[in-house]
Motif scaffolding. Structure first.
Motif, PDB file in Angstrom:
ATOM      1  N   LYS A  29      -6.717   8.447  17.160  1.00 22.45           N
ATOM      2  CA  LYS A  29      -5.470   9.011  16.622  1.00 22.45           C
ATOM      3  C   LYS A  29      -4.747   7.978  15.756  1.00 22.45           C
ATOM      4  N   GLU A  30      -4.697   6.754  16.290  1.00 22.33           N
ATOM      5  CA  GLU A  30      -4.050   5.673  15.546  1.00 22.33           C
ATOM      6  C   GLU A  30      -4.796   5.389  14.250  1.00 22.33           C
ATOM      7  N   GLU A  31      -6.131   5.451  14.347  1.00 17.56           N
ATOM      8  CA  GLU A  31      -6.962   5.184  13.172  1.00 17.56           C
ATOM      9  C   GLU A  31      -6.648   6.191  12.069  1.00 17.56           C
ATOM     10  N   ASP A  32      -6.553   7.468  12.438  1.00 16.46           N
ATOM     11  CA  ASP A  32      -6.228   8.508  11.453  1.00 16.46           C
ATOM     12  C   ASP A  32      -4.891   8.225  10.771  1.00 16.46           C
ATOM     13  N   GLU A  33      -3.905   7.836  11.585  1.00 15.57           N
ATOM     14  CA  GLU A  33      -2.577   7.556  11.031  1.00 15.57           C
ATOM     15  C   GLU A  33      -2.631   6.407  10.031  1.00 15.57           C
ATOM     16  N   VAL A  34      -3.320   5.344  10.425  1.00 11.00           N
ATOM     17  CA  VAL A  34      -3.397   4.172   9.545  1.00 11.00           C
ATOM     18  C   VAL A  34      -4.179   4.495   8.277  1.00 11.00           C
ATOM     19  N   ARG A  80      -2.494   6.136   0.775  1.00 10.75           N
ATOM     20  CA  ARG A  80      -1.368   6.178  -0.188  1.00 10.75           C
ATOM     21  C   ARG A  80      -1.495   5.058  -1.208  1.00 10.75           C
ATOM     22  N   TRP A  81      -1.999   3.920  -0.768  1.00 12.71           N
ATOM     23  CA  TRP A  81      -2.121   2.751  -1.647  1.00 12.71           C
ATOM     24  C   TRP A  81      -3.487   2.668  -2.307  1.00 12.71           C
ATOM     25  N   ASN A  82      -4.490   3.032  -1.554  1.00 11.99           N
ATOM     26  CA  ASN A  82      -5.877   2.862  -1.985  1.00 11.99           C
ATOM     27  C   ASN A  82      -6.663   4.118  -1.590  1.00 11.99           C
ATOM     28  N   PRO A  83      -6.781   5.064  -2.539  1.00  8.44           N
ATOM     29  CA  PRO A  83      -7.400   6.358  -2.224  1.00  8.44           C
ATOM     30  C   PRO A  83      -8.823   6.242  -1.670  1.00  8.44           C
ATOM     31  N   LYS A  84      -9.507   5.130  -1.965  1.00  7.42           N
ATOM     32  CA  LYS A  84     -10.867   4.960  -1.439  1.00  7.42           C
ATOM     33  C   LYS A  84     -10.855   4.491   0.012  1.00  7.42           C
ATOM     34  N   CYS A  85      -9.679   4.082   0.501  1.00  6.49           N
ATOM     35  CA  CYS A  85      -9.542   3.612   1.884  1.00  6.49           C
ATOM     36  C   CYS A  85     -10.567   2.533   2.204  1.00  6.49           C
ATOM     37  N   SER A  86     -10.722   1.587   1.297  1.00  5.81           N
ATOM     38  CA  SER A  86     -11.688   0.518   1.529  1.00  5.81           C
ATOM     39  C   SER A  86     -10.964  -0.714   2.082  1.00  5.81           C
ATOM     40  N   PHE A  87     -11.770  -1.662   2.542  1.00  8.69           N
ATOM     41  CA  PHE A  87     -11.214  -2.861   3.188  1.00  8.69           C
ATOM     42  C   PHE A  87     -11.751  -4.121   2.522  1.00  8.69           C
ATOM     43  N   THR A 144      -7.503  -4.162   2.338  1.00  9.04           N
ATOM     44  CA  THR A 144      -6.422  -3.710   1.465  1.00  9.04           C
ATOM     45  C   THR A 144      -5.180  -4.494   1.864  1.00  9.04           C
ATOM     46  N   VAL A 145      -4.557  -5.132   0.878  1.00 12.04           N
ATOM     47  CA  VAL A 145      -3.341  -5.900   1.136  1.00 12.04           C
ATOM     48  C   VAL A 145      -2.180  -5.216   0.420  1.00 12.04           C
ATOM     49  N   VAL A 146      -1.082  -4.965   1.150  1.00 12.13           N
ATOM     50  CA  VAL A 146       0.097  -4.361   0.534  1.00 12.13           C
ATOM     51  C   VAL A 146       1.251  -5.360   0.647  1.00 12.13           C
ATOM     52  N   VAL A 147       1.879  -5.645  -0.505  1.00 12.78           N
ATOM     53  CA  VAL A 147       2.962  -6.619  -0.546  1.00 12.78           C
ATOM     54  C   VAL A 147       4.283  -5.924  -0.849  1.00 12.78           C
ATOM     55  N   ASN A 148       5.248  -6.122   0.044  1.00 11.75           N
ATOM     56  CA  ASN A 148       6.606  -5.585  -0.127  1.00 11.75           C
ATOM     57  C   ASN A 148       6.650  -4.085  -0.389  1.00 11.75           C
ATOM     58  N   ASN A 149       5.719  -3.370   0.139  1.00 12.41           N
ATOM     59  CA  ASN A 149       5.654  -1.923  -0.080  1.00 12.41           C
ATOM     60  C   ASN A 149       5.655  -1.537  -1.550  1.00 12.41           C
ATOM     61  N   GLU A 150       5.175  -2.428  -2.409  1.00 11.75           N
ATOM     62  CA  GLU A 150       5.141  -2.076  -3.829  1.00 11.75           C
ATOM     63  C   GLU A 150       3.852  -2.472  -4.535  1.00 11.75           C
ATOM     64  N   LYS A 151       3.192  -3.522  -4.066  1.00 16.24           N
ATOM     65  CA  LYS A 151       1.954  -3.935  -4.725  1.00 16.24           C
ATOM     66  C   LYS A 151       0.778  -3.811  -3.766  1.00 16.24           C
ATOM     67  N   CYS A 152      -0.362  -3.410  -4.313  1.00 19.72           N
ATOM     68  CA  CYS A 152      -1.548  -3.258  -3.470  1.00 19.72           C
ATOM     69  C   CYS A 152      -2.726  -3.987  -4.108  1.00 19.72           C
ATOM     70  N   ILE A 153      -3.401  -4.789  -3.313  1.00 19.99           N
ATOM     71  CA  ILE A 153      -4.607  -5.469  -3.798  1.00 19.99           C
ATOM     72  C   ILE A 153      -5.779  -4.965  -2.970  1.00 19.99           C
ATOM     73  N   VAL A 154      -6.747  -4.385  -3.673  1.00 18.35           N
ATOM     74  CA  VAL A 154      -7.927  -3.849  -2.999  1.00 18.35           C
ATOM     75  C   VAL A 154      -9.052  -4.877  -3.094  1.00 18.35           C
ATOM     76  N   GLY A 155      -9.637  -5.198  -1.958  1.00 13.61           N
ATOM     77  CA  GLY A 155     -10.745  -6.150  -1.934  1.00 13.61           C
ATOM     78  C   GLY A 155     -10.266  -7.590  -1.855  1.00 13.61           C
ATOM     79  N   PHE A 156     -11.224  -8.496  -1.697  1.00 11.95           N
ATOM     80  CA  PHE A 156     -10.873  -9.917  -1.635  1.00 11.95           C
ATOM     81  C   PHE A 156     -10.887 -10.502  -3.025  1.00 11.95           C
ATOM     82  N   ASN A 157      -9.703 -10.875  -3.502  1.00  6.75           N
ATOM     83  CA  ASN A 157      -9.570 -11.500  -4.809  1.00  6.75           C
ATOM     84  C   ASN A 157      -8.464 -12.538  -4.671  1.00  6.75           C
ATOM     85  N   GLU A 158      -8.888 -13.791  -4.520  1.00  6.55           N
ATOM     86  CA  GLU A 158      -7.941 -14.870  -4.220  1.00  6.55           C
ATOM     87  C   GLU A 158      -6.795 -14.944  -5.233  1.00  6.55           C
ATOM     88  N   GLU A 159      -7.152 -14.872  -6.502  1.00  2.61           N
ATOM     89  CA  GLU A 159      -6.140 -14.991  -7.557  1.00  2.61           C
ATOM     90  C   GLU A 159      -5.099 -13.873  -7.480  1.00  2.61           C
TER      91      GLU A 159
END
Lengths: 94, 170
Positions: free
Chosen positions: A50-55, A61-68, A70-85
């Motif tokens: 149930k928790e998994e579905d919610e998350v 909302r941020w990443n339609p592919k729901c991949s991992f 996913t980093v969300v900053v300040n509820n405004e920016k989303c970074i998908v995947g590992f990208n250090e820069e």
């Protein structure tokens, strides 16, 4: 939802959606730790259904592919995947 | 279940096996052995959880028939190796990466379509067939190996994917 909090310098609200088995999610955690910033993370594969579905809806909302990771900053920016820069830039880390 | 339930011996054993099979088939495991072994630990964790080798970097749904495409080696591996020099989780890499001529700096985009689109696509593509052929042709969805016989082989001779990963090609 159970988020794990990592203490560090406050650079805004940094949320990491991860999988406990994923190498790139591990690298992302290590990067955030190395940067020494405060963040929260959740390993979605360790949640109950149930928790998994919610998350997953939250991630979608941020990443339609729901991949991992996913980093969300300040509820405004989303970074998908590992990208250090991109991660450093999004949290304003010099 | 935490991924620490898997012993180092189990991880080492599977690493050796996959490394041998990869090299024999013209594939390469990530030369960062520690990274590769962490992924293999993830695969073994998923095997314990779900009963199949779900990609460690993707969330399995627990229903094997819906996750066949992300069972390692996944259906997307070879295309990603050609395009990015690594598969999605980076357990497998191209020869250039293995030799150190190309560096991996981050993860690659997810090629698998979201769940809703996958369901839609499944119902939209009826299989074509050439009825005059003396035998059906089977295609390995992982590596593209083709064979004409009554049934697909138990294991793909090239990439070692199991029988269930074959589709009727013609």
């Amino acid at each position: 939802m159970r988020m794990t909090h990592a203490k560090g310098n406050k650079m805004g609200k940094v949320v990491l959606y991860a999988l406990s088995t994923c190498g790139w999610c591990r690298k992302t955690k290590r990067l955030l730790d190395k940067m020494g910033i405060e963040y929260s993370y959740v390993d979605v594969d360790l949640l109950e259904d149930k928790e998994e579905d919610e998350v997953m809806k939250e991630i979608e909302r941020w990443n339609p592919k729901c991949s991992f990771p996913t980093v969300v900053v300040n509820n405004e920016k989303c970074i998908v995947g590992f990208n250090e820069e991109k991660i450093k830039k999004a949290v304003g880390y010099e | 279940m935490s991924s620490t339930d898997i012993s180092a011996e189990e991880v080492d054993r599977l690493y050796e096996r996959l490394n041998k099979e990869a090299e024999e088939g013209g594939y390469h495991l990530n030369p960062d052995v520690e990274f590769a072994k962490d992924l293999i630990r993830g695969i073994l964790t998923n095997e314990k959880r779900y009963g199949y080798w779900g990609c460690p970097c993707r969330l399995a749904c627990g229903r094997k028939e819906e996750d066949l495409d992300i069972i390692c080696p996944c259906d997307y591996r070879d295309t990603d190796l050609s395009e990015h020099g690594m598969c999605y989780c980076a357990l497998y890499v191209s020869e250039a990466v293995e030799k150190g001529e190309k560096e991996l700096t981050g993860s690659i985009p997810e090629r698998r379509r979201p769940a809703k689109e996958r369901k839609k696509a499944k119902s939209e593509h009826p299989r074509k067939s050439v009825s005059s052929l003396p035998l059906p042709v089977w295609r390995c969805k992982v590596c593209g190996y083709l064979c004409a016989r009554e049934e697909p082989p138990e294991v793909c001779p090239v990439c070692k994917a199991k029988k269930e990963r074959f589709e009727r090609f013609m």
